[in-house]
Design an enzyme around this catalytic site. Structure first.
Site, short mmCIF file in Angstrom:
data_model
loop_
_atom_site.label_atom_id
_atom_site.label_comp_id
_atom_site.label_asym_id
_atom_site.label_seq_id
_atom_site.Cartn_x
_atom_site.Cartn_y
_atom_site.Cartn_z
N LYS A 493 97.81 31.06 -14.35
CA LYS A 493 97.10 30.24 -13.36
C LYS A 493 96.13 29.31 -14.09
O LYS A 493 95.92 29.43 -15.30
CB LYS A 493 96.35 31.14 -12.38
N ARG A 589 85.32 41.22 -3.72
CA ARG A 589 85.80 39.84 -3.63
C ARG A 589 86.87 39.75 -2.55
O ARG A 589 86.59 39.40 -1.41
CB ARG A 589 86.32 39.39 -5.00
N TYR A 716 73.35 6.59 -24.85
CA TYR A 716 72.65 6.32 -23.60
C TYR A 716 71.26 6.98 -23.57
O TYR A 716 71.06 8.07 -24.13
CB TYR A 716 73.45 6.85 -22.42
N MET A 765 81.05 9.45 -21.24
CA MET A 765 82.24 9.82 -20.47
C MET A 765 83.49 9.89 -21.34
O MET A 765 84.27 10.85 -21.25
CB MET A 765 82.47 8.81 -19.33
#
Length: 821
Positions: A493, A589, A716, A765
């Site tokens: 998964k 859960r 930045y 980014m």
């Protein structure tokens, strides 16, 4: 090899059932790798997870008639009337004994290589250095195990003038069997590292075990500057002559006088038996330098001249210990093995291609160069290549080189031939490849990397390299804890924890894993040809149509979900759809209550026939810590009682499972029918947080390096300031790729040329900056974000998180590159 079957029967002490009037040329232990059935002898090995005898019917249908077994098949006379069975107490011992006898027929220098790292590189570089002057037989790739070594040794033939074999061990007592088969005359110990240390009390114990390989050697080569190795040479009572090379001891038999690194090359000056020499290596990393010195020592002992050695070292090529699978242009899949080309590595590469599930039925294309220095006449060589390609399902051949072009009539398939790589690239044929699986296999001098560059789709320069061999090693590590018959579910998964669910699932299917567990990847896996059972964890009610269409088996954790699933199945006329019942024994859960819900659950399941319970399971909440052992024991008690109650209500077998990766090793008594392997499969031990075998390496390249004056800000918000004259490198990875911003401003580092390069300023980014002031590097060099040299656990510890988060955070825009050793 070429033996009468009757001779093999006599050698291994087998009782013969059937006619032994046959010839054996090929030995087989993996049914998927069959090439020449008529002359193949299959050894039906029994392992903790399987029995080779179950492949006999399929192999018989495919033409194999010779089998070595530990137990005769039932009704063999009727089912296998033309077969001959060699009955032995242990097929593995028989294979090893056959290799011992075969080795005894050759009086040639045999180089045995062992160590924790570098074995394959040293072997391949020795092959490159020695092959121009002698016929060399070597282990294919990393065939260094109890099974791989006998298969390697049996490659010795009448043309062999020198042999090179690897020997790898993981447990005490294993090396003796390898020594009897290899019987090296020259031994090389590369180094001693952390690999397989969990099975040895001390590093000294592991080193002494490895030195067992050299029991009867004439010469042993080792790094005398390594105190551990030097001490163990004395402990192991190694009586052979030795070349203990040193960078510090001028009295050593091989003294490395000085080394100079410049422009991506290393000049090494040495003194051997008072004679000086030097060579230039086209690499600068420390591992390559050390590996080259081991090779130097072997070559000097074999009396290659300093001039021959220097010329060979200059031409050394990177060792491709991997088959890379890449996404190609126009719907092609590219399997890149363009670093070397010989008959055995070709067979391995063809085997890899033929075993990949491909439901689309795409054309299998082989781009192959001349095979150099095979030692075989061209007529015989290309006849064998043609047979091999045909048997492995190659439908199109693109031959490059004069020799393979002259053998065009040998190939019975769509074929195209070119005099050289330039002619192929200029022909336009590469641009016409469409929707094909393409294996690129060529000798280095043909420059096939240019073909790869043309065919591979251009993507982001940052890659996540997935080592499928390491994945399998981790699988086998956990399998070693299981009793025979215990099944395994592997978690794929979250896109196989970021590794890419399709390739991982195909590899697991190939290794006989019973079930895979997914979140929403099931349909994709079925489309890719995965046929094993797939459990869908936490399914959504809107997904039922997908479940039924693709034969996916849902987890059921509540009455609402159960009722909706039964209704959907009835609406479609479905009966007996397998489901997996989840119990909540302490995770708080999802799941049915093991005490309060069982009566109602059983009653509801008995009143319908739309679904059938295939398994019942629960989750340990704290199996990774001894602090929670009492709670874990209580969880198991509750699960054991509830699951037995469910089983008692139904006549069919319901599989029970509760152990996760941590519990597989810690609680073998709780394995039950099946276990679930998650993080451990991807190389992280959840108990110790150490790396077992690293699977994923995130890497990128340096785009630009600039000199920055003291006081200059970087990035930045001007958060990074350099306080000395600095070299700052920009690399094309940022938080959009999954690089956590909290690593910026010196809070983390990456690896460049084996050294730490801290992040400077804020991580952007798409780009970030690193300080490489004290590192010898240049634009285009590789940067490791995490991997073999920077464990992912180091990043997760710095970030105060878990390795799962780091792995699953790598963006989908980062290309996954798959390879196997």
């Amino acid at each position: 090899m070429n033996y009468p079957l009757s001779t093999i029967a006599s050698v291994v002490g087998a009782r013969c059932y059937g006619s032994a009037d046959r010839t054996v040329e090929w030995l087989l232990t993996d049914s998927r790798s069959l090439s020449f059935p008529e002359t193949t002898l299959f050894f039906a090995l029994r392992t903790p997870t399987g029995d080779g005898r179950r492949y006999i019917p399929d192999l018989y249908r495919r033409g194999v008639r010779q089998f070595c077994v530990g137990e005769l098949p039932e009704d063999r006379a009727r089912l296998f009337p033309d077969a001959c069975f060699l009955l032995v107490p242990s097929p593995l011992k028989a294979l090893q004994h056959l290799a011992e006898e075969h080795r005894g027929g050759f009086d040639v220098p045999v180089i045995g290589i062992t160590g924790s790292n570098g074995k394959t590189v040293v072997k391949e570089w020795l092959y490159q250095l020695l092959q121009p002057t002698r016929q060399v037989t070597r282990s294919p790739r990393s065939y260094n195990s109890q099974i791989g070594v006998p298969l390697s040794v049996c490659l010795l033939n009448a043309r062999t003038e020198t042999a090179i074999f690897e020997a790898g061990i993981s447990r005490p007592g294993e090396m003796a069997a390898l020594q009897r088969m290899i019987r090296p005359t020259i031994g090389v110990l590369t180094n001693i590292g952390e690999a397989h240390q969990e099975n040895f009390a001390t590093a000294e114990e592991k080193c002494v075990e490895k030195l067992t390989l050299f029991k009867d050697c004439a010469l042993v080569i080792y790094n005398a500057d390594d105190r551990l190795v030097s001490d163990c040479m004395s402990l192991a009572l190694v009586t052979a002559d030795a070349i203990g090379w040193s960078r510090h001891d001028a009295a050593a038999p091989l003294y490395i006088k000085r080394m100079e690194k410049h422009d991506g090359r290393t000049s090494i000056h040495y003194v051997y038996l008072r004679q000086e020499g030097h060579y230039t290596l086209p690499f600068t990393d420390s591992a390559s330098v050390e590996n080259s010195i081991h090779c130097l020592a072997v070559c000097l002992y074999l009396r290659l001249s300093p001039e021959q050695i220097a010329a060979g070292m200059e031409r050394l090529e990177p060792v491709a210990m991997r088959l890379e699978v890449k996404q190609g242009m126009r719907g092609c899949t590219i399997i890149n093995d363009s670093y070397n080309s010989d008959l055995h590595s070709l067979d391995i590469a063809l085997d890899f291609m033929s075993r990949r599930a491909d439901p689309a039925g795409r054309c299998h294309t082989l781009i192959l160069s001349d095979i150099l220095q095979s030692g075989l006449p061209a007529e015989e060589l290309y006849t064998r290549v043609a047979e091999m390609a045909s048997r492995r399902g190659v439908q199109k051949l693109v031959g490059v080189g004069s020799e393979i072009s002259r053998a065009a009539d040998k190939f019975r398939m769509d074929k195209h031939f070119f005099s050289d790589t330039d002619a192929l690239l200029q022909s336009g044929l590469p641009d016409a490849l469409n929707g094909e699986v393409v294996l690129i296999k060529g000798a280095r001098r043909f420059g096939f990397e240019r073909i790869t560059e043309k065919l591979v789709r251009r993507v982001h320069e940052t890659t996540l390299d997935i080592n499928l061999s390491a994945l399998c090693q981790n699988l086998n590590h956990y399998r070693s804890f299981l009793r025979p018959g215990t099944r395994m579910v592997c978690m794929v998964k979250a896109s196989a924890y970021g590794a890419g669910s399709v390739e991982v699932a195909k590899t697991l299917q190939d290794r006989g894993v019973h079930y895979m567990a997914v979140a929403d990847e099931g349909a994709e896996l079925r489309a890719a040809g995965v046929t094993r059972g797939i459990i869908v964890m936490n399914p959504e009610m809107t997904s039922f149509g997908t479940l039924f269409r693709h034969r996916l088996e849902p987890e059921v954790y509540s009455f609402a979900l159960l009722e909706a699933l039964i209704a959907a199945a009835k609406q479609r006329g479905i009966v007996g759809w397998p489901v997996h019942v989840k119990l909540d024994t302490g995770m708080s859960r999802l799941g049915f209550h093991p005490e309060h819900d069982m009566e109602r659950l059983i009653e509801r399941l008995q009143r319908q026939n739309a679904v059938i319970v295939r398994s019942v399971f629960s989750h340990f909440a704290g199996a990774d810590s001894p602090d929670f052992d009492a709670f874990t024991a209580e969880q198991f008690r509750r699960f054991d009682a509830a699951s037995l109650k469910l089983q008692a209500a139904f006549p069919h077998k319901i599989l029970r499972h509760i152990c996760n990766s941590a519990a597989i090793g810690r609680f073998p008594e709780r394995h039950l029918d099946m276990v679930r392997l998650g993080l451990g499969l991807y190389g992280i031990d959840p108990v110790t947080n150490r790396v077992i075998h690293n699977v994923a390496t995130l890497k990128t390249t340096i785009l630009q390096i600039r000199d920055v004056a003291p006081g200059t800000t970087v990035g930045y918000s001007r958060r990074g300031t350099v306080n000395r004259p600095s070299r700052i490198a920009a690399i094309p990875i940022g938080y959009a790729d999954g690089l956590d911003r909290h690593l910026g401003n010196g809070n983390g580092y990456c690896i460049v040329a084996g050294k730490r390069a801290p992040y400077v300023g804020n991580i952007c980014m798409d780009v970030c900056m690193i300080d490489v002031t004290d590192i010898d590097c240049r634009e285009g060099d590789t940067v490791e974000i995490f991997g073999d040299n920077l464990p992912i656990t180091e990043l997760s510890d710095r970030l105060g998180t878990i390795p799962y988060e780091i792995l699953t955070s790598v963006s989908e825009r980062v290309k996954r590159v798959y390879f196997q050793d």
